[in-house]
Design a protein around this motif. Structure first.
Motif, PDB file in Angstrom:
ATOM      1  N   SER A  74       0.820  -1.217   0.000  1.00 61.27           N
ATOM      2  CA  SER A  74       0.000   0.000   0.000  1.00 61.27           C
ATOM      3  C   SER A  74       0.851   1.263   0.000  1.00 61.27           C
ATOM      4  CB  SER A  74      -0.928   0.005   1.218  1.00 61.27           C
ATOM      5  OG  SER A  74      -0.196   0.186   2.426  1.00 61.27           O
ATOM      6  N   GLN A  75       2.106   1.153   0.465  1.00 61.02           N
ATOM      7  CA  GLN A  75       3.007   2.311   0.502  1.00 61.02           C
ATOM      8  C   GLN A  75       3.803   2.464  -0.794  1.00 61.02           C
ATOM      9  OE1 GLN A  75       3.169   4.705   2.671  1.00 61.02           O
ATOM     10  NE2 GLN A  75       1.810   3.815   4.218  1.00 61.02           N
ATOM     11  N   GLY A  76       3.611   1.566  -1.753  1.00 59.37           N
ATOM     12  CA  GLY A  76       4.289   1.690  -3.035  1.00 59.37           C
ATOM     13  C   GLY A  76       5.760   1.339  -3.016  1.00 59.37           C
ATOM     14  N   VAL A  77       6.167   0.477  -2.083  1.00 61.85           N
ATOM     15  CA  VAL A  77       7.567   0.063  -2.008  1.00 61.85           C
ATOM     16  C   VAL A  77       7.907  -0.805  -3.215  1.00 61.85           C
ATOM     17  CG1 VAL A  77       9.252  -1.268  -0.682  1.00 61.85           C
ATOM     18  CG2 VAL A  77       7.600   0.209   0.504  1.00 61.85           C
ATOM     19  N   GLU A  78       9.065  -0.557  -3.817  1.00 61.36           N
ATOM     20  CA  GLU A  78       9.545  -1.369  -4.947  1.00 61.36           C
ATOM     21  C   GLU A  78      10.264  -2.585  -4.382  1.00 61.36           C
ATOM     22  OE1 GLU A  78      12.896  -0.935  -8.470  1.00 61.36           O
ATOM     23  OE2 GLU A  78      11.824   0.867  -7.811  1.00 61.36           O
ATOM     24  N   VAL A  79       9.712  -3.762  -4.661  1.00 58.18           N
ATOM     25  CA  VAL A  79      10.230  -4.990  -4.061  1.00 58.18           C
ATOM     26  C   VAL A  79      10.880  -5.870  -5.123  1.00 58.18           C
ATOM     27  CG1 VAL A  79       9.656  -7.044  -2.717  1.00 58.18           C
ATOM     28  CG2 VAL A  79       8.430  -4.898  -2.294  1.00 58.18           C
ATOM     29  N   HIS A  80      12.125  -6.322  -4.864  1.00 50.36           N
ATOM     30  CA  HIS A  80      12.840  -7.239  -5.748  1.00 50.36           C
ATOM     31  C   HIS A  80      13.105  -8.534  -4.994  1.00 50.36           C
ATOM     32  CE1 HIS A  80      13.399  -4.219  -8.834  1.00 50.36           C
ATOM     33  NE2 HIS A  80      13.934  -3.393  -7.942  1.00 50.36           N
ATOM     34  N   LEU A  81      12.429  -9.611  -5.387  1.00 50.74           N
ATOM     35  CA  LEU A  81      12.601 -10.899  -4.728  1.00 50.74           C
ATOM     36  C   LEU A  81      13.422 -11.830  -5.610  1.00 50.74           C
ATOM     37  CD1 LEU A  81       8.976 -11.384  -3.373  1.00 50.74           C
ATOM     38  CD2 LEU A  81      10.971 -10.500  -2.159  1.00 50.74           C
ATOM     39  N   GLY A  82      14.145 -12.740  -4.974  1.00 49.73           N
ATOM     40  CA  GLY A  82      15.013 -13.644  -5.705  1.00 49.73           C
ATOM     41  C   GLY A  82      16.269 -12.956  -6.211  1.00 49.73           C
ATOM     42  N   TYR A  83      16.591 -11.812  -5.630  1.00 48.74           N
ATOM     43  CA  TYR A  83      17.763 -11.032  -6.038  1.00 48.74           C
ATOM     44  C   TYR A  83      18.798 -11.045  -4.909  1.00 48.74           C
ATOM     45  CZ  TYR A  83      15.209  -8.941 -10.018  1.00 48.74           C
ATOM     46  OH  TYR A  83      14.525  -8.740 -11.196  1.00 48.74           O
ATOM     47  N   PRO A  84      19.823 -11.856  -4.996  1.00 47.94           N
ATOM     48  CA  PRO A  84      20.847 -11.861  -3.942  1.00 47.94           C
ATOM     49  C   PRO A  84      21.712 -10.610  -3.995  1.00 47.94           C
ATOM     50  CG  PRO A  84      21.491 -13.297  -5.745  1.00 47.94           C
ATOM     51  CD  PRO A  84      20.095 -12.840  -6.059  1.00 47.94           C
ATOM     52  N   VAL A  85      21.993 -10.050  -2.845  1.00 48.39           N
ATOM     53  CA  VAL A  85      22.901  -8.909  -2.767  1.00 48.39           C
ATOM     54  C   VAL A  85      24.319  -9.446  -2.648  1.00 48.39           C
ATOM     55  CG1 VAL A  85      23.623  -6.930  -1.376  1.00 48.39           C
ATOM     56  CG2 VAL A  85      21.185  -7.357  -1.780  1.00 48.39           C
ATOM     57  N   TYR A  86      25.155  -9.092  -3.616  1.00 39.68           N
ATOM     58  CA  TYR A  86      26.529  -9.589  -3.653  1.00 39.68           C
ATOM     59  C   TYR A  86      27.489  -8.736  -2.839  1.00 39.68           C
ATOM     60  CZ  TYR A  86      24.857 -12.407  -7.588  1.00 39.68           C
ATOM     61  OH  TYR A  86      24.158 -13.291  -8.381  1.00 39.68           O
ATOM     62  N   GLY A  87      27.170  -7.473  -2.711  1.00 37.10           N
ATOM     63  CA  GLY A  87      28.077  -6.610  -1.979  1.00 37.10           C
ATOM     64  C   GLY A  87      27.512  -5.214  -1.811  1.00 37.10           C
ATOM     65  N   VAL A  88      28.109  -4.491  -0.885  1.00 39.51           N
ATOM     66  CA  VAL A  88      27.763  -3.088  -0.666  1.00 39.51           C
ATOM     67  C   VAL A  88      29.052  -2.297  -0.512  1.00 39.51           C
ATOM     68  CG1 VAL A  88      25.520  -3.575   0.419  1.00 39.51           C
ATOM     69  CG2 VAL A  88      27.584  -3.453   1.833  1.00 39.51           C
ATOM     70  N   TYR A  89      28.963  -1.008  -0.776  1.00 38.14           N
ATOM     71  CA  TYR A  89      30.126  -0.128  -0.673  1.00 38.14           C
ATOM     72  C   TYR A  89      29.877   0.921   0.408  1.00 38.14           C
ATOM     73  CZ  TYR A  89      31.946  -2.104  -5.009  1.00 38.14           C
ATOM     74  OH  TYR A  89      32.450  -2.958  -5.968  1.00 38.14           O
ATOM     75  N   PRO A  90      30.945   1.439   1.004  1.00 38.03           N
ATOM     76  CA  PRO A  90      30.767   2.443   2.054  1.00 38.03           C
ATOM     77  C   PRO A  90      29.978   3.676   1.621  1.00 38.03           C
ATOM     78  CG  PRO A  90      33.006   1.592   2.108  1.00 38.03           C
ATOM     79  CD  PRO A  90      32.374   1.032   0.869  1.00 38.03           C
TER      80      PRO A  90
END
Length: 365
Positions: A74-90
């Motif tokens: 209901s809040q319009g959040v964009e959801v991506h399922l089945g998508y593994p996060v490989y990394g993040v940067y500072p």
């Protein structure tokens, strides 16, 4: 940037709650999870929550998950399922896999709600088919409707071990024994009472010594422990069983927080290494916030409240606040204090308080 983009990694109770609050505040929210459906552990929890009405008492975990999903949509959040996060940067860049290949997204704020991973025990025969974590067994019976075995030995008497033992019985299994290394049951009495009424044998100050069988679990040997948790030779007892489940704690999944440059601290009460964070769930890297079991292993109700706090605070840090923001944050903190006020929560309350103090001591240095 100035897009007010908040990326949330993890669509469990903490991540969903954070997404709802951040989107409600006016942020653009992208929620990413490697699983094919959101909700995390909630969709395995068919039992009713315990506590107060404000904390979803009397509502089954699976129903709480549905409620959070409806609010997120209901809040319009964009959801991506089945998508593994490989990394993040500072700097807030998040790299993840998709059907089209590897992608990256630049966030103004990132909320890590990656949860925790189950611990395992090593003993002779622990690699045989039939030995698994309690969470694996719960997934099999509650999500896939598959009974992992007919005769089960459960190791660990915390709430997870108690609840899943009862759920295994509801699914048709016999719990041959609940085994606990400590001299007392670790979970809530209300959960332990269900097993006692069902005449489940409870072995305190015991552990599994070894397991064996012809290519699978067939026999389980228990052994008593002394006050120093040393095995007492001559106390062995053999049970017929085809399944051993381990409910021996969780470890926060802090790998992404470490990649982001968030300072970690050791806290045994909260499950081990956890990202140092302040009272707003903000880490030492101000772009990153944490919520749920990554911030310290607790109950699902606590994860929901921490997610709410992280979502409100992350949006506020982007200038998305109003006259009610401070009031909303205080209400969440009051809920968290209430959740941690009981005998089982007090140690975690003190651990969290000390963490906040450590956060500011480190900041001064």
């Amino acid at each position: 940037m100035n897009n007010n983009l908040i990326v949330i990694v993890g669509a469990g109770p903490a991540g969903l709650s954070a997404a709802i609050q951040a989107a409600e505040a006016g942020a653009k929210v992208v929620l990413i999870d490697e699983n094919q459906k959101p909700g995390g552990q909630l969709f395995k929890q068919i039992h009713k929550f315990f506590g107060s009405k404000a904390h979803k008492a009397g509502v089954r975990g699976v129903d709480i998950g549905r409620q959070l999903l409806e609010e997120t949509e209901s809040q319009g959040v964009e959801v991506h399922l089945g998508y593994p996060v490989y990394g993040v940067y500072p700097d807030g860049r998040v790299v993840y896999g998709s059907a089209e290949g590897v992608r990256s997204i630049q966030a103004d704020r990132v909320i890590l709600a990656t949860g925790a991973i189950e611990n395992n025990l090593c003993f002779e025969g622990s690699t045989l088919p039939g030995v698994m974590t309690a969470g694996a067994a719960q997934t099999m019976i509650n999500e896939h409707r598959v009974l992992p075995g007919k005769n089960v030995v459960m190791i660990g008497s915390g709430n997870v071990g108690l609840i899943i033992s009862y759920q295994l019985m509801q699914a048709g299994a016999t719990v041959r024994a609940l085994v606990e290394a400590a001299p007392a049951i670790g979970g809530y009495a209300v959960h332990a009472a269900k097993l006692k009424r069902s005449a489940v044998p409870i072995y305190l100050s015991h552990t599994v010594n070894r397991v064996w069988g012809d290519g699978k679990v067939e026999k389980v040997e228990l052994i008593a422990l002394d006050e120093h948790f040393n095995k007492i030779e001559g106390t062995e007892e053999v049970l017929d069983a085809d399944t051993v489940c381990m409910a021996v704690g969780l470890t926060p999944m802090v790998e992404l927080a470490s990649l982001a440059g968030c300072r970690l601290t050791e806290n045994g009460t909260l499950g081990g290494m956890v990202p140092l964070h302040d009272e707003n769930m903000r880490t030492s890297n101000p772009i990153y916030y944490v919520a749920g079991d990554i911030a310290g292993v607790e109950e699902a109700s606590t994860a929901i409240e921490e997610g709410r706090l992280a979502g409100i605070a992350a949006a506020e840090s982007l200038g998305l606040s109003n006259e009610k923001t401070a009031e909303k944050k205080q209400a969440v903190r009051d809920n968290l204090a209430a959740l941690r006020s009981g005998a089982f929560g007090q140690r975690r309350f003190l651990a969290k308080e000390e963490m906040v103090k450590e956060f500011y001591r480190e900041a001064e240095v």
